[in-house]
Design a protein around this motif. Structure first.
Motif, PDB file in Angstrom:
ATOM      1  N   HIS A 169      -3.040  -5.840 -15.586  1.00 41.60           N
ATOM      2  CA  HIS A 169      -2.471  -7.020 -14.942  1.00 41.60           C
ATOM      3  C   HIS A 169      -3.084  -7.306 -13.576  1.00 41.60           C
ATOM      4  CE1 HIS A 169       0.460  -7.020 -18.145  1.00 41.60           C
ATOM      5  NE2 HIS A 169       0.731  -5.752 -17.888  1.00 41.60           N
ATOM      6  N   SER A 170      -3.508  -6.273 -12.861  1.00 36.89           N
ATOM      7  CA  SER A 170      -4.087  -6.456 -11.513  1.00 36.89           C
ATOM      8  C   SER A 170      -5.383  -5.655 -11.412  1.00 36.89           C
ATOM      9  CB  SER A 170      -3.085  -6.000 -10.447  1.00 36.89           C
ATOM     10  OG  SER A 170      -1.840  -6.643 -10.600  1.00 36.89           O
ATOM     11  N   PRO A 171      -6.392  -6.010 -12.203  1.00 37.00           N
ATOM     12  CA  PRO A 171      -7.583  -5.156 -12.299  1.00 37.00           C
ATOM     13  C   PRO A 171      -8.412  -5.065 -11.024  1.00 37.00           C
ATOM     14  CG  PRO A 171      -7.942  -7.247 -13.433  1.00 37.00           C
ATOM     15  CD  PRO A 171      -6.492  -7.212 -13.055  1.00 37.00           C
ATOM     16  N   GLY A 172      -8.307  -6.046 -10.119  1.00 35.49           N
ATOM     17  CA  GLY A 172      -9.172  -6.033  -8.956  1.00 35.49           C
ATOM     18  C   GLY A 172      -8.541  -5.542  -7.678  1.00 35.49           C
ATOM     19  N   ARG A 173      -7.266  -5.123  -7.722  1.00 41.63           N
ATOM     20  CA  ARG A 173      -6.570  -4.816  -6.470  1.00 41.63           C
ATOM     21  C   ARG A 173      -7.211  -3.646  -5.724  1.00 41.63           C
ATOM     22  NH1 ARG A 173      -1.883  -5.934  -3.846  1.00 41.63           N
ATOM     23  NH2 ARG A 173      -1.102  -7.253  -5.513  1.00 41.63           N
ATOM     24  N   ILE A 174      -7.527  -2.572  -6.406  1.00 38.53           N
ATOM     25  CA  ILE A 174      -8.069  -1.394  -5.723  1.00 38.53           C
ATOM     26  C   ILE A 174      -9.503  -1.652  -5.261  1.00 38.53           C
ATOM     27  CG2 ILE A 174      -8.601   1.054  -5.936  1.00 38.53           C
ATOM     28  CD1 ILE A 174      -5.599   0.270  -5.872  1.00 38.53           C
ATOM     29  N   ASP A 175     -10.325  -2.260  -6.119  1.00 38.99           N
ATOM     30  CA  ASP A 175     -11.705  -2.552  -5.711  1.00 38.99           C
ATOM     31  C   ASP A 175     -11.736  -3.475  -4.497  1.00 38.99           C
ATOM     32  OD1 ASP A 175     -12.841  -0.966  -7.623  1.00 38.99           O
ATOM     33  OD2 ASP A 175     -13.198  -2.589  -9.057  1.00 38.99           O
ATOM     34  N   ALA A 176     -10.756  -4.363  -4.385  1.00 44.00           N
ATOM     35  CA  ALA A 176     -10.732  -5.305  -3.265  1.00 44.00           C
ATOM     36  C   ALA A 176     -10.483  -4.611  -1.928  1.00 44.00           C
ATOM     37  CB  ALA A 176      -9.661  -6.372  -3.508  1.00 44.00           C
ATOM     38  N   LEU A 177      -9.990  -3.384  -1.967  1.00 39.19           N
ATOM     39  CA  LEU A 177      -9.714  -2.649  -0.733  1.00 39.19           C
ATOM     40  C   LEU A 177     -10.945  -1.951  -0.171  1.00 39.19           C
ATOM     41  CD1 LEU A 177      -6.336  -0.943  -1.773  1.00 39.19           C
ATOM     42  CD2 LEU A 177      -6.611  -2.782  -0.095  1.00 39.19           C
ATOM     43  N   HIS A 178     -12.032  -1.952  -0.907  1.00 32.30           N
ATOM     44  CA  HIS A 178     -13.209  -1.167  -0.537  1.00 32.30           C
ATOM     45  C   HIS A 178     -13.675  -1.477   0.875  1.00 32.30           C
ATOM     46  CE1 HIS A 178     -17.210   0.673  -0.888  1.00 32.30           C
ATOM     47  NE2 HIS A 178     -16.755   1.294  -1.970  1.00 32.30           N
ATOM     48  N   GLY A 179     -13.827  -2.756   1.200  1.00 34.62           N
ATOM     49  CA  GLY A 179     -14.291  -3.134   2.531  1.00 34.62           C
ATOM     50  C   GLY A 179     -13.321  -2.735   3.626  1.00 34.62           C
ATOM     51  N   ASP A 180     -12.010  -2.901   3.371  1.00 38.90           N
ATOM     52  CA  ASP A 180     -11.003  -2.505   4.362  1.00 38.90           C
ATOM     53  C   ASP A 180     -11.064  -1.003   4.630  1.00 38.90           C
ATOM     54  OD1 ASP A 180     -10.096  -5.063   4.662  1.00 38.90           O
ATOM     55  OD2 ASP A 180      -8.283  -4.805   3.465  1.00 38.90           O
ATOM     56  N   ILE A 181     -11.230  -0.209   3.574  1.00 44.82           N
ATOM     57  CA  ILE A 181     -11.273   1.242   3.746  1.00 44.82           C
ATOM     58  C   ILE A 181     -12.499   1.636   4.558  1.00 44.82           C
ATOM     59  CG2 ILE A 181     -11.382   3.468   2.553  1.00 44.82           C
ATOM     60  CD1 ILE A 181      -9.973   2.072   0.162  1.00 44.82           C
ATOM     61  N   GLU A 182     -13.631   1.021   4.278  1.00 42.18           N
ATOM     62  CA  GLU A 182     -14.842   1.307   5.059  1.00 42.18           C
ATOM     63  C   GLU A 182     -14.637   0.950   6.530  1.00 42.18           C
ATOM     64  OE1 GLU A 182     -18.606   0.935   2.017  1.00 42.18           O
ATOM     65  OE2 GLU A 182     -17.859  -0.908   2.961  1.00 42.18           O
ATOM     66  N   GLU A 183     -13.984  -0.176   6.795  1.00 41.33           N
ATOM     67  CA  GLU A 183     -13.745  -0.589   8.172  1.00 41.33           C
ATOM     68  C   GLU A 183     -12.817   0.382   8.896  1.00 41.33           C
ATOM     69  OE1 GLU A 183     -11.946  -4.419  10.688  1.00 41.33           O
ATOM     70  OE2 GLU A 183     -11.872  -4.383   8.501  1.00 41.33           O
ATOM     71  N   ILE A 184     -11.748   0.829   8.218  1.00 40.29           N
ATOM     72  CA  ILE A 184     -10.816   1.785   8.827  1.00 40.29           C
ATOM     73  C   ILE A 184     -11.538   3.087   9.146  1.00 40.29           C
ATOM     74  CG2 ILE A 184      -8.734   3.156   8.433  1.00 40.29           C
ATOM     75  CD1 ILE A 184      -7.833   0.811   6.535  1.00 40.29           C
ATOM     76  N   ALA A 185     -12.339   3.582   8.198  1.00 34.99           N
ATOM     77  CA  ALA A 185     -13.087   4.828   8.428  1.00 34.99           C
ATOM     78  C   ALA A 185     -14.048   4.672   9.608  1.00 34.99           C
ATOM     79  CB  ALA A 185     -13.849   5.213   7.160  1.00 34.99           C
ATOM     80  N   ARG A 186     -14.720   3.549   9.689  1.00 38.52           N
ATOM     81  CA  ARG A 186     -15.666   3.301  10.766  1.00 38.52           C
ATOM     82  C   ARG A 186     -14.959   3.295  12.120  1.00 38.52           C
ATOM     83  NH1 ARG A 186     -18.131  -0.435   8.033  1.00 38.52           N
ATOM     84  NH2 ARG A 186     -16.852  -2.123   8.858  1.00 38.52           N
ATOM     85  N   GLU A 187     -13.818   2.604  12.206  1.00 37.96           N
ATOM     86  CA  GLU A 187     -13.082   2.524  13.469  1.00 37.96           C
ATOM     87  C   GLU A 187     -12.561   3.893  13.901  1.00 37.96           C
ATOM     88  OE1 GLU A 187     -10.051  -0.343  12.720  1.00 37.96           O
ATOM     89  OE2 GLU A 187     -11.406  -2.078  12.949  1.00 37.96           O
ATOM     90  N   LEU A 188     -12.093   4.691  12.950  1.00 39.72           N
ATOM     91  CA  LEU A 188     -11.597   6.021  13.297  1.00 39.72           C
ATOM     92  C   LEU A 188     -12.723   6.907  13.824  1.00 39.72           C
ATOM     93  CD1 LEU A 188      -9.182   6.601  10.277  1.00 39.72           C
ATOM     94  CD2 LEU A 188      -8.507   6.300  12.664  1.00 39.72           C
ATOM     95  N   ILE A 189     -13.892   6.844  13.188  1.00 38.06           N
ATOM     96  CA  ILE A 189     -15.014   7.676  13.643  1.00 38.06           C
ATOM     97  C   ILE A 189     -15.531   7.171  14.986  1.00 38.06           C
ATOM     98  CG2 ILE A 189     -17.379   8.395  13.103  1.00 38.06           C
ATOM     99  CD1 ILE A 189     -16.557   8.400  10.144  1.00 38.06           C
ATOM    100  N   ASP A 190     -15.497   5.867  15.190  1.00 40.57           N
ATOM    101  CA  ASP A 190     -15.890   5.349  16.509  1.00 40.57           C
ATOM    102  C   ASP A 190     -15.004   5.923  17.613  1.00 40.57           C
ATOM    103  OD1 ASP A 190     -17.947   3.821  15.499  1.00 40.57           O
ATOM    104  OD2 ASP A 190     -16.799   1.949  15.447  1.00 40.57           O
ATOM    105  N   GLY A 191     -13.755   6.230  17.261  1.00 43.15           N
ATOM    106  CA  GLY A 191     -12.839   6.803  18.238  1.00 43.15           C
ATOM    107  C   GLY A 191     -13.170   8.228  18.631  1.00 43.15           C
ATOM    108  N   PHE A 192     -14.113   8.859  17.933  1.00 45.03           N
ATOM    109  CA  PHE A 192     -14.530  10.221  18.289  1.00 45.03           C
ATOM    110  C   PHE A 192     -15.527  10.225  19.447  1.00 45.03           C
ATOM    111  CE2 PHE A 192     -14.213  11.465  13.488  1.00 45.03           C
ATOM    112  CZ  PHE A 192     -12.841  11.289  13.533  1.00 45.03           C
ATOM    113  N   ARG A 193     -16.006   9.069  19.829  1.00 51.81           N
ATOM    114  CA  ARG A 193     -17.058   8.975  20.834  1.00 51.81           C
ATOM    115  C   ARG A 193     -16.681   9.743  22.102  1.00 51.81           C
ATOM    116  NH1 ARG A 193     -21.000   5.106  20.903  1.00 51.81           N
ATOM    117  NH2 ARG A 193     -19.777   3.922  19.372  1.00 51.81           N
TER     118      ARG A 193
END
Length: 410
Positions: A103-127
């Motif tokens: 019924h919702s085949p694209g919901r998880i794949d659609a999160l891919h970009g958001d997850i990458e952005e969250i990971a990037r922002e968290l690692i940037d915080g290690f600076r």
């Protein structure tokens, strides 16, 4: 030592950092009856058969001697992982409609970009930081942020939700000498409080729907109707907790394993296309859920030549099955390109992990970002301090030191 004390030794916190020798002892003995009347199963083929056996119940109310805590002091029914078919199947299918296929085949794949952005922002915080705690600084906030966005839970409420979650899962800690009854009562109270909080969010979405899973669950008029309000509350509690707890362990255990195996880490830097295979191997090698303690035979059964009576507590030690040499070649070796890797990292059978597709994507993105962008990461201590739970096993903290003078790569 007697095999009847295996459960006591496995759940002893002193063995949390390395329970695998105890799992090997369990496999050597096949099925082991314990002093408390429970039965441990740790061999791959027997676990696989039991996970697909309709005579095995996930409903603790079918125990011959149900725990007094099962007379629930809260007003919520069991989650669908704690009931059997056909009720399990009905609730799980209703919960799946806004989450994934068909019924919702694209919901998880659609999160891919958001997850990458969250990971990037968290690692940037290690600076500028020489020392980080991978759990508090990365492995916890990433999946929590994702599940909040997915469900539609306000991010500012996460401290309270984290406190409730810790209390709800605390009864999984079977450490000897602890006040188990107190932990169960507190867990039920926290579960009820979280359920009512999420139920109030659902009520608001009923009046003012948004683009999130809670809104879709509230307004879904599929052929089987909707979840009742108590079912919706308990399902949302399950999705909220399961949507981040196991992923925290998977990311943390994954990075710990890669730092212990620098050749594998460097190989993944050179061959990032291996990451999906590496995550499957991590699910086998260091699974986030080590055992399933809530199984009960509905009739007398025989497993590995051992008679197990109806209603006896049955514990399936998934992490032991994942290292069974009768199923996996060289099972104590971490191989990021291991073929034919049909592990129990997400269980198996009708109760296989609901959120496995999301956890896989989150972990692939998280580990790829960490190994690509961290400059010369090293373990500050090994073994790290572990969580108390022998079921949801993973480091409580994972201190990592790095070159503070280098900005995160990328």
């Amino acid at each position: 030592m007697s095999t009847e004390t295996l459960l006591e030794r496995i759940t002893d916190y002193a063995n949390r950092a390395d329970p695998y020798p105890l799992y090997a002892e369990l496999r050597e003995n096949g099925v082991s009856r314990q002093n408390d009347g429970s039965y441990l199963v740790g061999t791959y083929h027997e676990i696989a058969a039991l996970l697909h056996d309709p005579r095995i119940s996930s409903d603790l109310r079918n125990r011959a001697e149900p725990d007094a805590a099962l007379a629930r002091p809260d007003d919520l029914p069991p989650a669908f992982i704690g009931v059997d078919d056909p009720e399990h199947d009905r609730q799980r299918r209703l919960a799946m409609r806004p989450f994934g296929p068909p019924h919702s085949p694209g919901r998880i794949d659609a999160l891919h970009g958001d997850i990458e952005e969250i990971a990037r922002e968290l690692i940037d915080g290690f600076r500028g930081r020489e020392r980080i705690d991978l759990v508090d600084d990365f492995a916890y906030p990433l999946p929590v942020t994702v599940i909040c966005r997915l469900l539609g839970v306000p991010q500012e409420d996460m401290p309270q939700l984290r406190a409730w979650t810790n209390t709800v899962i605390e009864p999984l800690d079977r450490s000897p000498g602890d006040d188990a009854a107190r932990r169960r009562r507190a867990g039920m109270e926290a579960r009820s409080a979280m359920g009512h909080y999420l139920g109030e969010l659902a009520a608001r979405r009923d009046a003012h729907p948004s683009n999130d899973m809670i809104s879709e669950l509230v307004h879904d008029d599929g052929p089987e109707g909707r979840l009742t309000r108590p079912e919706l509350m308990t399902t949302l509690v399950l999705l909220m907790i399961a949507g981040h707890e196991t992923t925290i362990n998977l990311i943390t255990n994954g990075m710990l394993t890669l730092l212990r195996h620098p050749d594998a880490l460097e190989r993944l830097r050179r061959e990032p296309e291996l990451m999906p295979s590496a995550v499957e191997e991590l699910l086998r090698f260091e699974p986030p859920v080590q055992m399933l303690p809530q199984r009960t035979p509905l009739t007398d059964i025989e497993v590995g030549g051992i008679h197990i009576p109806k209603g006896a507590p049955l514990l399936l030690v998934l992490a032991s099955g994942n290292r069974d040499p009768l199923r996996f070649e060289n099972p104590d070796h971490f191989d990021p390109a291991r073929p034919d890797n049909q592990h129990f990292g997400f269980g198996s059978g009708i109760h296989s992990c609901f959120g496995a597709p999301l956890a896989r994507i989150e972990t692939q993105i998280a580990l790829t970002a960490l190994i690509d962008r961290l400059d010369d990461p090293r373990l500050a201590e090994d073994p790290p301090p572990y969580r108390h739970s022998p079921v949801l096993r993973g480091p409580q903290h994972l201190p990592i030191v790095r070159n503070a003078g280098a900005a995160p790569r990328g």
